[in-house]
Scaffold this motif. Sequence first.
Motif, PDB file in Angstrom:
ATOM      1  N   MET A   1       0.838  -1.198   0.000  1.00 20.76           N
ATOM      2  CA  MET A   1       0.000   0.000   0.000  1.00 20.76           C
ATOM      3  C   MET A   1       0.873   1.249   0.000  1.00 20.76           C
ATOM      4  O   MET A   1       1.878   1.313   0.688  1.00 20.76           O
ATOM      5  CB  MET A   1      -0.915   0.007   1.222  1.00 20.76           C
ATOM      6  CG  MET A   1      -1.991  -1.077   1.184  1.00 20.76           C
ATOM      7  SD  MET A   1      -3.093  -1.004   2.611  1.00 20.76           S
ATOM      8  CE  MET A   1      -1.970  -1.572   3.889  1.00 20.76           C
ATOM      9  N   LEU A   2       0.451   2.238  -0.755  1.00 21.26           N
ATOM     10  CA  LEU A   2       1.173   3.500  -0.836  1.00 21.26           C
ATOM     11  C   LEU A   2       0.912   4.323   0.426  1.00 21.26           C
ATOM     12  O   LEU A   2      -0.239   4.520   0.822  1.00 21.26           O
ATOM     13  CB  LEU A   2       0.722   4.279  -2.075  1.00 21.26           C
ATOM     14  CG  LEU A   2       1.290   5.692  -2.248  1.00 21.26           C
ATOM     15  CD1 LEU A   2       2.800   5.656  -2.386  1.00 21.26           C
ATOM     16  CD2 LEU A   2       0.646   6.381  -3.450  1.00 21.26           C
ATOM     17  N   LYS A   3       1.999   4.804   1.034  1.00 22.42           N
ATOM     18  CA  LYS A   3       1.887   5.678   2.195  1.00 22.42           C
ATOM     19  C   LYS A   3       2.468   7.044   1.840  1.00 22.42           C
ATOM     20  O   LYS A   3       3.526   7.137   1.210  1.00 22.42           O
ATOM     21  CB  LYS A   3       2.629   5.098   3.400  1.00 22.42           C
ATOM     22  CG  LYS A   3       1.992   3.843   3.983  1.00 22.42           C
ATOM     23  CD  LYS A   3       2.762   3.363   5.203  1.00 22.42           C
ATOM     24  CE  LYS A   3       2.127   2.114   5.803  1.00 22.42           C
ATOM     25  NZ  LYS A   3       2.891   1.631   6.983  1.00 22.42           N
ATOM     26  N   ILE A   4       1.781   8.094   2.247  1.00 21.66           N
ATOM     27  CA  ILE A   4       2.206   9.466   1.969  1.00 21.66           C
ATOM     28  C   ILE A   4       2.258  10.250   3.269  1.00 21.66           C
ATOM     29  O   ILE A   4       1.325  10.182   4.084  1.00 21.66           O
ATOM     30  CB  ILE A   4       1.226  10.154   0.985  1.00 21.66           C
ATOM     31  CG1 ILE A   4       1.248   9.455  -0.377  1.00 21.66           C
ATOM     32  CG2 ILE A   4       1.565  11.631   0.832  1.00 21.66           C
ATOM     33  CD1 ILE A   4       0.257  10.028  -1.370  1.00 21.66           C
ATOM     34  N   TYR A   5       3.350  10.987   3.458  1.00 18.96           N
ATOM     35  CA  TYR A   5       3.418  11.886   4.612  1.00 18.96           C
ATOM     36  C   TYR A   5       2.521  13.080   4.328  1.00 18.96           C
ATOM     37  O   TYR A   5       2.717  13.804   3.352  1.00 18.96           O
ATOM     38  CB  TYR A   5       4.847  12.354   4.877  1.00 18.96           C
ATOM     39  CG  TYR A   5       4.938  13.272   6.072  1.00 18.96           C
ATOM     40  CD1 TYR A   5       5.093  12.749   7.354  1.00 18.96           C
ATOM     41  CD2 TYR A   5       4.845  14.654   5.921  1.00 18.96           C
ATOM     42  CE1 TYR A   5       5.158  13.584   8.463  1.00 18.96           C
ATOM     43  CE2 TYR A   5       4.905  15.499   7.016  1.00 18.96           C
ATOM     44  CZ  TYR A   5       5.052  14.951   8.287  1.00 18.96           C
ATOM     45  OH  TYR A   5       5.101  15.787   9.384  1.00 18.96           O
TER      46      TYR A   5
END
Length: 460
Positions: A1-5
């Motif tokens: 899964m893509l995680k973004i700050y």
Amino acid sequence: MLKIYNTLTGKKEIFKPIVEGKVGMYVCGNTVYDFCHIGHARAMISFDVISRFIRHLGYDLTYIRNITDVDDKIIKRAEENNESTQALTERMIAAQREDELALGNKMPDREPKATEFMQEIIDMVSILVEKGFAYQGASGDVYYRAAKFKDYGKLNNRKLEDMLAGARIEVEAAKEHPADFVLWKRAKEGEVAWDSPWGKGRPGWHIECSAMSTSCLGSHFDIHGGGPDLKFPHHENEIAQSEAATGKDYVNYWMHCGAVRVNNEKMSKSLGNFFTVRDVLAKFNPEVIRYLMVSSQYRSPIDYSDQSLQEAKVALERLYTALRQQSVADSYEPTEFTERFENAMKDDFNTAVAVSVLFELVRELNKAKTESPAMAPKLAAELRVLADLLGLLGQEPEYFLQNSTISEGLSETAIQTLIDERAQARKDKNFARSDEIRDELARQGIELLDSREGTTWTRH
């Protein structure tokens, strides 16, 4: 899964688009009154890489990046140059596109200009006035009532009073509150202007992005990005304007890239450490600049110096050398390197780790050349594909290795002439002359590499 700050929440979050499979991303572009500098290059390259990887994951991305083509700085520069604002902005937009293409960027899906969205800007200001979030001051300018928006400061996690403390706030008699900011500026005599309910004028900087982003992507969209200096006041003001006008949440994920410092100091014309992209392209292959930018994760600050560029050049030469005289397969089965590369990029686009995976892949490729020759072309293909997600290794290896720096020394023709003379000297067993030519080329920064296929060269 893509995680973004997410700057809004101050933490990494699993990315969940508003519409499954689709992503809307808006990035603040440049005010086009001068050539792009290396700080601009950082933002351009960062969001180009982000857009490439989002598409790689299978999302249908709409990438919008605006152009501010009406502004006080533009008007001032046009007057200094004795040219129209349109002539200045068209010239600078063309120069920006040249720089971006040189740096290997793919262009956004759309680049709206502020002057093309004047009616949408006026409509949004009108709504804010009607709702009581804006007012026309005695100066004729229209201001936003910052204190009326209860969530003002949420992007920077600070209260309005705290943000004002110690900040340089333009205080005008026409303002109701020091934090109020201009939505519409009354034009001075002879300035470029548009008709509006508040008289002839032009938009303030912040309202342009609110109008253009919501017009292109809707009142609520997925990602908004920009440089580190835009968090306050620009992006804070965008949120206040947009959410007050639409009554909806504006953006789900806010992303800000790190600053570029020059020899550990803030870049500034007054310090004499201000570099345009064109300044650097005159000395280095554009991919060297790009490598420097992606060798750090996009949120990390970068220290720009001649030494950092030299280190980037040497590192990139290692990648290209692995592909030199190496056949590349048309297809391949992804290995563990692809999985590790993608995992790094899914962790808030960590290009620093992704680049380290490329070097591990290079080591495996170099080993395969002798131990498993059949595997080498497939590993080379995998290297090319992964590097392309960062915008790297897009040149022919021989060309890059001979042009990693822009030299005023020997031309390619002169170098080849000396190489041919050396080959004849070796054939004639005139090894003294052969060594003289090698030494002469070395003094000019040219390194020779002899192999069964012949002699190749690299410029240092």
